[in-house]
Every structure is written in structure tokens, then in C-alpha cells.
Design a protein around this motif. Sequence first.
Motif, PDB file in Angstrom:
ATOM      1  N   ASP A  46      96.534   0.192 -35.080  1.00 46.61           N
ATOM      2  CA  ASP A  46      95.687   1.057 -35.913  1.00 46.61           C
ATOM      3  C   ASP A  46      96.084   2.515 -35.743  1.00 46.61           C
ATOM      4  N   MET A  47      96.202   3.208 -36.862  1.00 43.12           N
ATOM      5  CA  MET A  47      96.557   4.622 -36.853  1.00 43.12           C
ATOM      6  C   MET A  47      95.372   5.498 -36.409  1.00 43.12           C
ATOM      7  N   PRO A  48      95.668   6.693 -35.821  1.00 44.89           N
ATOM      8  CA  PRO A  48      94.585   7.522 -35.274  1.00 44.89           C
ATOM      9  C   PRO A  48      93.724   8.197 -36.329  1.00 44.89           C
ATOM     10  N   LEU A  49      94.175   8.199 -37.576  1.00 41.03           N
ATOM     11  CA  LEU A  49      93.394   8.686 -38.697  1.00 41.03           C
ATOM     12  C   LEU A  49      93.421   7.569 -39.753  1.00 41.03           C
ATOM     13  N   ASN A  50      92.467   7.430 -40.623  1.00 45.19           N
ATOM     14  CA  ASN A  50      91.495   8.363 -41.124  1.00 45.19           C
ATOM     15  C   ASN A  50      90.076   8.054 -40.637  1.00 45.19           C
ATOM     16  N   SER A  51      89.967   7.634 -39.405  1.00 40.17           N
ATOM     17  CA  SER A  51      88.629   7.412 -38.851  1.00 40.17           C
ATOM     18  C   SER A  51      88.006   8.766 -38.501  1.00 40.17           C
ATOM     19  N   ILE A  52      86.679   8.779 -38.378  1.00 41.80           N
ATOM     20  CA  ILE A  52      85.964   9.961 -37.885  1.00 41.80           C
ATOM     21  C   ILE A  52      85.125   9.494 -36.693  1.00 41.80           C
ATOM     22  N   PRO A  53      85.413   9.942 -35.478  1.00 39.93           N
ATOM     23  CA  PRO A  53      86.456  10.908 -35.149  1.00 39.93           C
ATOM     24  C   PRO A  53      87.849  10.264 -35.126  1.00 39.93           C
ATOM     25  N   GLU A  70      90.018  16.652 -40.388  1.00 38.58           N
ATOM     26  CA  GLU A  70      89.827  16.444 -38.946  1.00 38.58           C
ATOM     27  C   GLU A  70      91.110  16.042 -38.204  1.00 38.58           C
ATOM     28  N   PHE A  71      92.226  15.909 -38.950  1.00 42.00           N
ATOM     29  CA  PHE A  71      93.508  15.592 -38.302  1.00 42.00           C
ATOM     30  C   PHE A  71      94.545  16.621 -38.769  1.00 42.00           C
ATOM     31  N   PRO A  72      94.452  17.878 -38.250  1.00 41.82           N
ATOM     32  CA  PRO A  72      95.359  18.923 -38.733  1.00 41.82           C
ATOM     33  C   PRO A  72      96.808  18.675 -38.330  1.00 41.82           C
ATOM     34  N   HIS A  73      97.735  19.210 -39.121  1.00 39.24           N
ATOM     35  CA  HIS A  73      99.156  19.037 -38.796  1.00 39.24           C
ATOM     36  C   HIS A  73      99.569  20.032 -37.713  1.00 39.24           C
ATOM     37  N   VAL A  74     100.714  19.744 -37.091  1.00 37.99           N
ATOM     38  CA  VAL A  74     101.148  20.518 -35.930  1.00 37.99           C
ATOM     39  C   VAL A  74     102.215  21.545 -36.299  1.00 37.99           C
TER      40      VAL A  74
END
Length: 457
Positions: free
Chosen positions: A94-101, A160-164
Motif C-alpha cells: 500500500d502506498m503512503p498516500l492518498n490516505s489521511i493521514p 497532505e503529501f507535499p513534494h520534496v
Amino acid sequence: MELGSTVGAVRSKRVLLGDQVRPAVIVIKDGTIHQILPDSDFSGGEVLDVGDSVVMPGIVDCHVHVNEPGRASWEGFWTATRAAAAGGVTTIVDMPLNSIPPTTTVGNFHEKLQAATGKCFVDTAFWGGVIPDNQLELRPMIQAGVAGFKCFLIHSGVEEFPHVTDRDLHAAMAQLQGTGSVLLFHAERDVEQTTQENGDPCQYSTFLQSRPDVMEMEAIRTVAELCLQYQVRCHIVHLSSAKPLELIQEARQAGAPLTVETTHHYLSLCAENIPAGATQFKCCPPIRGSVNQEQLWSALKAGQIDMVVSDHSPCTPDLKKLDNGDFTEAWGGISSLQFGLPLFWSSASKRGFQLSDVVRLLCQRTAQLSSLHNQKGHLGPGYDADLVVWDPEREFEIKEASIHHKNKLTPYLGVTLRGVVCATIVRGQLVYREGSFCPQPLGKHLFVPPRKSEAQL
């Protein structure tokens, strides 16, 4: 044999062992493969005889957006893992986004685990995320069992998952050095646009021109340099353009521990065939032209692309903007978790790929990337008894009634594919057969143990 029951042995005239397909019986004990015997050597015990259906390792799909907690209306562990089981997928990551948090701290990871508990029909591992200023969370997340990390080099689509930035990347890479973990990159970078952005937003070509190949080229140049400098495992997710392949090869030859995946949609769909307003085809990076697609297939055959995944990224139908057909406004993401195996096989079998290639590209390499290769993706004694039973010759049409994703919108509706999944077995338990599921979810959470060097850090 009842759904949900434990299978003691599986017999088939076509078991895929290495590069060979031959009759065999797979004997299962305590959820793992105990031994694989020639049919004539098997004596006694109940056996699930699947005739001449192919038996091979279950698919390991290491690029899935489940979106729970927080956006469970988009998907969710119950529906995603049922769809996976129906598609012969026995493990998802499972990918770390698009869940909240998002899965960017140990606390958030525990929230994700809580949300997934009691809902998984197949085994599930988890990626962590790298965002600005969370570098001190990375090693604790490794200790907690994440399979690795993902970051974006461009806006992720969710706040909630900004780019780096480059500074964030150097900070993260310094933390990951010596851990044996891996950093996954959404490899697109904003570049100076030379074309005018005033085309018809309902034409696919307008969207395609807004995400040119050079965005992937520039991002992958950055990834290659970082990978060489830090010698941390790096992985490029969902490569859509064939143009950066040369860059990737050069970096590998120079000693970069760099891998790359592509997806079923880049191999199955092409820009020329996308109708106006058909926003179910929108994803980022975009589906490109047919010449590019053939170059991806050639790279796959030559071993330049390591694996193929779904990048299952669903949303609710309203976010696809089908009412106005505006590609620039629509959510970018394609649902295909359930159909990865037949999608790949339908195209690959016409291009001279063998069943052993399917296992290499959809099971072994994906398990390797996720550090699950000691238990998943292979038929052999000691490995988890994760099996897909399928008929590679049989055709079927994708109909809405048979789609198990929460939201049924997909560009594959009405498409006829080759390869019907008959049954799915997870750690020796029959979780799916001919359209029906086991009554209770039997999947478990998979935690990747930290490397010994990491345990001492």
C-alpha cells in the motif's frame, strides 16, 4: 473444498516451476510450501485438483493506493483486497498516500495498520513516505516494518503529501544510507513549458502536451545522480516515457542501485485511442503514443524495465469530471488492481513473452523491491503457499458487475482480455474461487524486518 478452508495440496497438469510448465503436486504445510512432487510420487491426503489450469506464484502488486483511512470512499482495504484476490494478487504493498493521514510518521503508520486490521483478504505490506522535514521519522518507520519509502518530485495531487526539494532529498538519503531500505520516486519535474497552454481541455492531446517526456527525463537525471552519490537503493515508479531508459542504463552501468517499473496502462493503452472527454484514461505521468508504447515493450524484453505493477489509484466518480470531460481538472489515476494479470498476458503473449516472464515481472521482482522475496513470489519449499490458479487461454469481457473495486470506473470497461483467474490461495487458504470469496478476511499485515546493520544504528 470450502472457501476459507486450508488446502493441503494442489494438483495440476500445468505447474510453473522455474522456466518449465509440468504436472506436479504442491504439498502445503502450516501455510508454506512443504514440497513439490511429481504427480506419480504423491500419495494420500486431500488434494485440490485443478486439472490443466496453470498454477504459479500469486501476483505481488507493489504499487497500490488503498486510500484508507481518510479517503475510504475512494477505495478501502476490504474492497481493494477482494479485488486483488479476484485478480490472483496474493500480496499488495500500500502506498503512503492518498490516505489521511499519509504514512509519513510512525504514529500515522499505526493509524493505517489499525484501519486495515480485520479487512484484508490478501497479505498487505506498507510503504512509508518522504515529505519535507520528516527525515527523522524514517529510521523509526524502518524499525516499525515499512517496506521502504516513496516521495514526489512534483505536486502529488493531495495537499497532505507535499513534494520534496533537493535539500529534503539529501536529508532523507543521509538517513537511509546503510539501512538497506529503498526510496521510490514519482519521477516528474516541473520544467519551463514551451507550448501554449490554451488547447481544448476536453482533448486528450491538450493534457498530454502539458506533461511532456522531458519532465520524466529531468526527474530521472536527479534520481540517478542521488542514487550514485549515496548508494541507497532507488526505484522509479510508473515510467511512462521510453526516453529516459538510456539515462537509467548509464546510471546502472556506473554502479547505481537503481530499478524501474512500468504499469499495465502504459503497456495496454495509447494516446491515439483516447476519446475526447474520456477522463477515466487520465493518469500522471500520462499515457503516451503507440511508438513509445512499443519502446516500453522492447525495454521490458531486454531487461531494462524490471517489473510491471498496477498503480491502482481510484477515486470517486465525481472527481473524474466525466460530466464536463475536462482532462485538466479530473483526478489522475487508473483502477486496474483486479485485472493486472490478464491485462499483461493479453498483450505480452502476443509479443513472445512466456509464463516464466509473467512470474519474473509481476511476482519475483516486485517481491524483491519490497524486501518480501524470502517468502513471496516463488514456488519452492519454505515459501508462503501463495498461488494463483488461472487459465491463460480463456477470454472474458470486463463488465461492471464483475468489478470488485469500490468505484467501478475504469478505462477497461467492455474490453475483452485473455487469462481468467479461477482461484487464489493465500498462505494455503482458499480465499477466492470462480467469483466467490472466503467469508472472513484471511490476509495478514507484512512487516519488513530491519537489516542487521539498521538494528545497530
